[in-house]
Design a protein around this motif. Sequence first.
Motif, PDB file in Angstrom:
ATOM      1  N   PHE A  23       0.922  -1.439   0.249  1.00  0.00           N
ATOM      2  CA  PHE A  23       0.076  -0.002  -0.225  1.00  0.00           C
ATOM      3  C   PHE A  23       0.719   1.271   0.129  1.00  0.00           C
ATOM      4  N   GLN A  24       2.128   1.377   0.879  1.00  0.00           N
ATOM      5  CA  GLN A  24       2.958   2.517   0.651  1.00  0.00           C
ATOM      6  C   GLN A  24       3.624   2.212  -0.212  1.00  0.00           C
ATOM      7  N   GLN A  25       4.554   1.455  -0.821  1.00  0.00           N
ATOM      8  CA  GLN A  25       4.220   1.341  -2.682  1.00  0.00           C
ATOM      9  C   GLN A  25       3.333   2.448  -3.170  1.00  0.00           C
ATOM     10  N   LEU A  26       2.633   1.820  -3.278  1.00  0.00           N
ATOM     11  CA  LEU A  26       1.035   1.549  -4.040  1.00  0.00           C
ATOM     12  C   LEU A  26       1.269   4.099  -3.961  1.00  0.00           C
ATOM     13  N   ILE A  27       0.678   4.030  -2.833  1.00  0.00           N
ATOM     14  CA  ILE A  27       0.805   5.065  -2.979  1.00  0.00           C
ATOM     15  C   ILE A  27       2.024   6.399  -3.447  1.00  0.00           C
ATOM     16  N   ARG A  28       3.416   5.620  -2.775  1.00  0.00           N
ATOM     17  CA  ARG A  28       4.500   6.664  -3.469  1.00  0.00           C
ATOM     18  C   ARG A  28       4.394   6.767  -5.116  1.00  0.00           C
ATOM     19  N   ARG A  29       3.893   4.982  -5.591  1.00  0.00           N
ATOM     20  CA  ARG A  29       3.739   5.398  -7.140  1.00  0.00           C
ATOM     21  C   ARG A  29       2.569   6.564  -8.001  1.00  0.00           C
ATOM     22  N   MET A  30       1.636   6.511  -7.222  1.00  0.00           N
ATOM     23  CA  MET A  30       0.518   7.235  -7.420  1.00  0.00           C
ATOM     24  C   MET A  30       0.823   9.132  -7.542  1.00  0.00           C
ATOM     25  N   TYR A  31       1.564   9.350  -6.197  1.00  0.00           N
ATOM     26  CA  TYR A  31       1.295  10.488  -5.690  1.00  0.00           C
ATOM     27  C   TYR A  31       2.658  11.382  -5.589  1.00  0.00           C
ATOM     28  N   ILE A  32       3.855  10.784  -5.843  1.00  0.00           N
ATOM     29  CA  ILE A  32       5.494  10.588  -4.663  1.00  0.00           C
ATOM     30  C   ILE A  32       5.377  12.258  -5.410  1.00  0.00           C
ATOM     31  N   GLU A  33       6.148  12.380  -6.543  1.00  0.00           N
ATOM     32  CA  GLU A  33       6.126  14.028  -7.230  1.00  0.00           C
ATOM     33  C   GLU A  33       5.679  14.611  -6.805  1.00  0.00           C
ATOM     34  N   LYS A  34       3.867  14.921  -6.937  1.00  0.00           N
ATOM     35  CA  LYS A  34       3.239  16.105  -5.404  1.00  0.00           C
ATOM     36  C   LYS A  34       3.277  16.326  -4.244  1.00  0.00           C
ATOM     37  N   ASP A  35       3.663  14.884  -3.518  1.00  0.00           N
ATOM     38  CA  ASP A  35       3.985  15.204  -2.126  1.00  0.00           C
ATOM     39  C   ASP A  35       5.156  15.351  -1.447  1.00  0.00           C
ATOM     40  N   ILE A  36       5.883  15.412  -2.616  1.00  0.00           N
ATOM     41  CA  ILE A  36       7.651  16.086  -2.286  1.00  0.00           C
ATOM     42  C   ILE A  36       7.386  17.139  -2.409  1.00  0.00           C
ATOM     43  N   ALA A  37       6.917  17.948  -3.521  1.00  0.00           N
ATOM     44  CA  ALA A  37       6.556  19.199  -4.234  1.00  0.00           C
ATOM     45  C   ALA A  37       5.484  20.142  -2.197  1.00  0.00           C
ATOM     46  N   ARG A  38       4.712  19.020  -2.084  1.00  0.00           N
ATOM     47  CA  ARG A  38       3.494  19.428  -1.197  1.00  0.00           C
ATOM     48  C   ARG A  38       4.498  20.311   0.534  1.00  0.00           C
ATOM     49  N   GLY A  39       5.574  19.099   0.381  1.00  0.00           N
ATOM     50  CA  GLY A  39       6.175  18.808   1.335  1.00  0.00           C
ATOM     51  C   GLY A  39       5.933  18.317   2.955  1.00  0.00           C
ATOM     52  N   ILE A  40       6.664  18.156   4.043  1.00  0.00           N
ATOM     53  CA  ILE A  40       5.629  17.729   5.201  1.00  0.00           C
ATOM     54  C   ILE A  40       4.629  18.302   5.497  1.00  0.00           C
ATOM     55  N   ASP A  41       5.409  20.043   5.956  1.00  0.00           N
ATOM     56  CA  ASP A  41       4.169  20.440   6.954  1.00  0.00           C
ATOM     57  C   ASP A  41       2.771  20.563   6.055  1.00  0.00           C
ATOM     58  N   GLY A  42       2.692  20.521   4.094  1.00  0.00           N
ATOM     59  CA  GLY A  42       1.484  20.304   4.231  1.00  0.00           C
ATOM     60  C   GLY A  42       0.993  19.313   4.016  1.00  0.00           C
ATOM     61  N   THR A  43       1.540  18.091   3.694  1.00  0.00           N
ATOM     62  CA  THR A  43       0.671  16.823   3.351  1.00  0.00           C
ATOM     63  C   THR A  43       0.032  16.668   5.271  1.00  0.00           C
ATOM     64  N   PHE A  44       0.895  16.871   6.235  1.00  0.00           N
ATOM     65  CA  PHE A  44       0.418  16.560   8.051  1.00  0.00           C
ATOM     66  C   PHE A  44      -0.845  17.220   7.745  1.00  0.00           C
ATOM     67  N   MET A  45      -0.875  18.874   7.511  1.00  0.00           N
ATOM     68  CA  MET A  45      -2.376  19.352   7.059  1.00  0.00           C
ATOM     69  C   MET A  45      -3.153  18.517   5.962  1.00  0.00           C
ATOM     70  N   TRP A  46      -2.576  17.972   5.439  1.00  0.00           N
ATOM     71  CA  TRP A  46      -3.905  16.876   4.652  1.00  0.00           C
ATOM     72  C   TRP A  46      -4.305  16.271   5.462  1.00  0.00           C
ATOM     73  N   LEU A  47      -3.553  14.977   6.093  1.00  0.00           N
ATOM     74  CA  LEU A  47      -3.458  14.407   7.385  1.00  0.00           C
ATOM     75  C   LEU A  47      -4.760  14.933   8.595  1.00  0.00           C
ATOM     76  N   MET A  48      -4.415  15.566   8.820  1.00  0.00           N
ATOM     77  CA  MET A  48      -5.210  16.707  10.061  1.00  0.00           C
ATOM     78  C   MET A  48      -6.855  16.499   9.768  1.00  0.00           C
ATOM     79  N   GLU A  49      -6.661  16.846   8.538  1.00  0.00           N
ATOM     80  CA  GLU A  49      -7.903  17.529   7.538  1.00  0.00           C
ATOM     81  C   GLU A  49      -8.893  15.830   7.548  1.00  0.00           C
ATOM     82  N   GLU A  50      -8.435  14.931   6.945  1.00  0.00           N
ATOM     83  CA  GLU A  50      -8.584  13.596   6.922  1.00  0.00           C
ATOM     84  C   GLU A  50      -9.294  13.508   8.496  1.00  0.00           C
ATOM     85  N   VAL A  51      -7.758  13.396   9.018  1.00  0.00           N
ATOM     86  CA  VAL A  51      -8.205  12.795  10.824  1.00  0.00           C
ATOM     87  C   VAL A  51      -9.405  13.499  11.438  1.00  0.00           C
TER      88      VAL A  51
END
Length: 116
Positions: A23-51
């Motif tokens: 699953f982690q590899q699937l998510i990596r393949r689908m989204y890694i470029e966008k995720d790296i561009a967003r960074g940890i802080d932006g990604t963490f905020m999305w995680l909190m929204e989903e929580v």
Amino acid sequence: MEGATATVTSNEQPRPEITLAEFQQLIRRMYIEKDIARGIDGTFMWLMEEVGELAAALRNGTHQQRSAEFADVLAWLATIANVAGVDLTAAVQAKYGTGCPGCGRFVCTCPDAGKP
């Protein structure tokens, strides 16, 4: 996914089960470029929204809505792990593979007032 079993729900084709690593590899393949561009802080905020969406679904949602929100939280957790360079399978194994981190047992005997 050799040796995987299949899960079947109503009116669906059998789907092979997926491991946490897959699953982690699937998510990596689908989204890694966008995720790296967003960074940890932006990604963490999305995680909190989903929580937050999961919390709302747990209070008032249907089973289907809850299931979808659990999947979203897990996907964003895998996303932030990818950005941070954390292998979730290794992390889970290291922390919980030999039992409860508090008492060391596979059926936790820690006092209710403390973690975990």
